[in-house]
Each structure stands twice: as structure tokens, then as C-alpha cells.
Scaffold this active site. Structure first.
Site, PDB file in Angstrom:
ATOM      1  N   LYS A 102       0.879  -1.320  -0.119  1.00 17.33           N
ATOM      2  CA  LYS A 102      -0.007  -0.008   0.011  1.00 17.33           C
ATOM      3  C   LYS A 102       0.883   1.307  -0.068  1.00 17.33           C
ATOM      4  CE  LYS A 102      -4.055   1.215   2.704  1.00 17.33           C
ATOM      5  NZ  LYS A 102      -4.733   1.256   3.994  1.00 17.33           N
ATOM      6  N   HIS A 104      -0.030   4.409   0.676  1.00 19.75           N
ATOM      7  CA  HIS A 104      -0.695   5.471   1.463  1.00 19.75           C
ATOM      8  C   HIS A 104      -0.955   5.041   2.781  1.00 19.75           C
ATOM      9  CE1 HIS A 104      -4.179   3.570  -0.472  1.00 19.75           C
ATOM     10  NE2 HIS A 104      -4.670   3.937   0.572  1.00 19.75           N
TER      11      HIS A 104
END
Ligand code: OMP
Length: 214
Positions: A102, A104
């Protein structure tokens, strides 16, 4: 055969998780049986499955500080096993990974407790050992130490050489592998029980062709 291994295989048969027929494995082998842990897909069966993992882990005497469940199936297995261990008086942290990093929010591929200390991997089936090697890499990259691997079924099959994936992990990494049940247990059940005896010959033939002795 210790009773809970026998009970576990019967439970997997009842749930249709363990089936007989013609199945192509990840390694391209035509197998007369298949174990699909994804079919433990309701609360009661997952609870029962976690009880078997916890029992196999406790009985093995393996020492560990936390659990790691490789995505995807291992996520449920590690969390359910952690709950069951807590119920049996042993509360340990657990972590799991994402298949895609991921970029963010919290970022990274690891979720849950920080990987630290001796980490026990919880997975479903070991065939060629691909998934386990990836977990070992993640654990070592985090500076933690692999403690071993707990799996539901050891198919006791040769990998690329003469050893099974379980034997390779034991030899190459010096790690204990704790299966709830193995192909040996399954063959004993098939020989014991008239209801399933028709499957003994094909499963034995498959073992003669692809299996390791012990
Ligand atoms: P490795 O990661 O190569 O050890 O293979 C394990 C995987 O084999 C499992 O995660 C399944 O995708 C698959 N598998 C089963 O789940 N059950 C079986 O009975 C046989 C296999 C298999 O394809 O060998």
C-alpha cells in the site's frame, strides 16, 4: 495415529474440504485427493479448525513469541489460531501481509503486530513450499526469527528433488514443521474405514509415484 489427527481428517471430509476425485495440483500433478482450506468458510468450522491448529502447536512443544499468516488464507488461520491460543491461556500477537504494498495510509505490506522475536508461520497446505519461502523472507527482512511452520496438511510430496517441501524446510532452514495431519494419517484412515476404503488404492498409487517415504 493420535486421535485428534484422525478427528481432524474426518472433520475435513465432513466439511468437503478434503475430497476425492481428479484434481490438478499447483505442480501439475493429477491427484486423487485435494484439500481446500478455503471451504472452512463459516464460524463453526473455522472455530473447530483453529482448535486443531492450537492443539497441534501446543502438542509439538514448539517455542514461539507470535504468529504470522501469509495472505490470503493464512490471515484467517493466524487470527483464528491466535484467538484459540488465547482461550487456552496463551495470548500471543499476530501479523499478516498484503499481497500488494500500500503506498498511502500506514503503507507497507505488513499488518498487525510488529514482526519481532520468534515467529511461527500458520499456513494451510505445503506442496512445493513457495508460500513458506516468501514468509521466511518477510520475517528475516523485519529482523525477526522464524520459529517454524504450522500447517493443516502435509501432502508428503517430492518437490523438485527427492525431498518434500516440508523436509526441505526442516533441512535447509532447520525449522520445525508441525502439520495437524499428513498423508500418512490419511492413508491410515482410508485403510481403517470401510466407508472410504475405495480411495485407498488411488491415494497409495499417487504416493508411490510422487510421495516421499517419511
Ligand atoms: P506451495 O505454496 O507450493 O507449498 O503450495 C501450496 C498450495 O497448493 C496451497 O496454498 C494451494 O493453493 C495448493 N493446494 C491445496 O490447497 N491443497 C492441496 O491438496 C494441494 C494443493 C496443490 O496445488 O498442491
Amino acid at each position: 495415529m493420535s486421535d485428534f489427527r484422525q478427528d481432524f481428517l474426518r472433520f475435513a471430509l465432513e466439511q468437503d474440504v478434503l475430497r476425492f476425485g481428479e484434481f490438478v495440483t499447483k505442480a501439475g500433478r493429477l491427484s486423487p485427493y485435494f484439500f481446500n482450506a478455503g471451504l472452512f468458510n463459516d464460524g463453526a468450522s473455522t472455530l473447530a479448525l483453529a482448535r486443531f491448529y492450537a492443539q497441534a502447536i501446543i502438542e509439538s512443544g514448539i517455542e514461539f513469541d507470535m504468529l504470522f499468516g501469509p495472505a490470503y488464507k493464512g490471515i484467517v488461520l493466524a487470527s483464528a489460531t491466535a484467538m484459540m491460543l488465547a482461550e487456552r491461556g496463551r495470548n500471543v500477537p499476530f501479523a499478516y501481509n498484503r499481497k500488494e504494498a500500500k503506498d498511502h495510509g500506514e503503507g507497507g505490506t505488513l499488518v498487525g503486530a510488529p514482526l519481532a522475536g520468534r515467529v511461527l508461520i500458520i499456513d494451510d497446505v505445503m506442496s512445493a513450499g513457495t508460500s513458506v519461502r516468501e514468509s521466511l523472507r518477510l520475517i528475516e527482512a523485519a529482523g525477526a526469527v522464524p520459529a517454524g511452520v504450522a500447517i493443516a496438511l502435509d501432502r508428503m510430496e517430492k518437490g523438485t528433488g527427492e525431498l518434500s517441501a516440508v523436509q526441505e524446510v526442516r533441512q535447509q532452514y532447520g525449522l520445525p514443521v508441525v502439520p495437524i495431519a499428513s498423508l500418512r494419517d490419511l492413508l491410515a484412515l482410508l485403510a481403517d474405514d470401510a466407508q472410504f476404503r475405495q480411495h485407498l488404492a488411488p491415494v497409495q498409487a499417487y504416493r508411490d509415484r510422487y510421495g516421499v517415504s517419511d
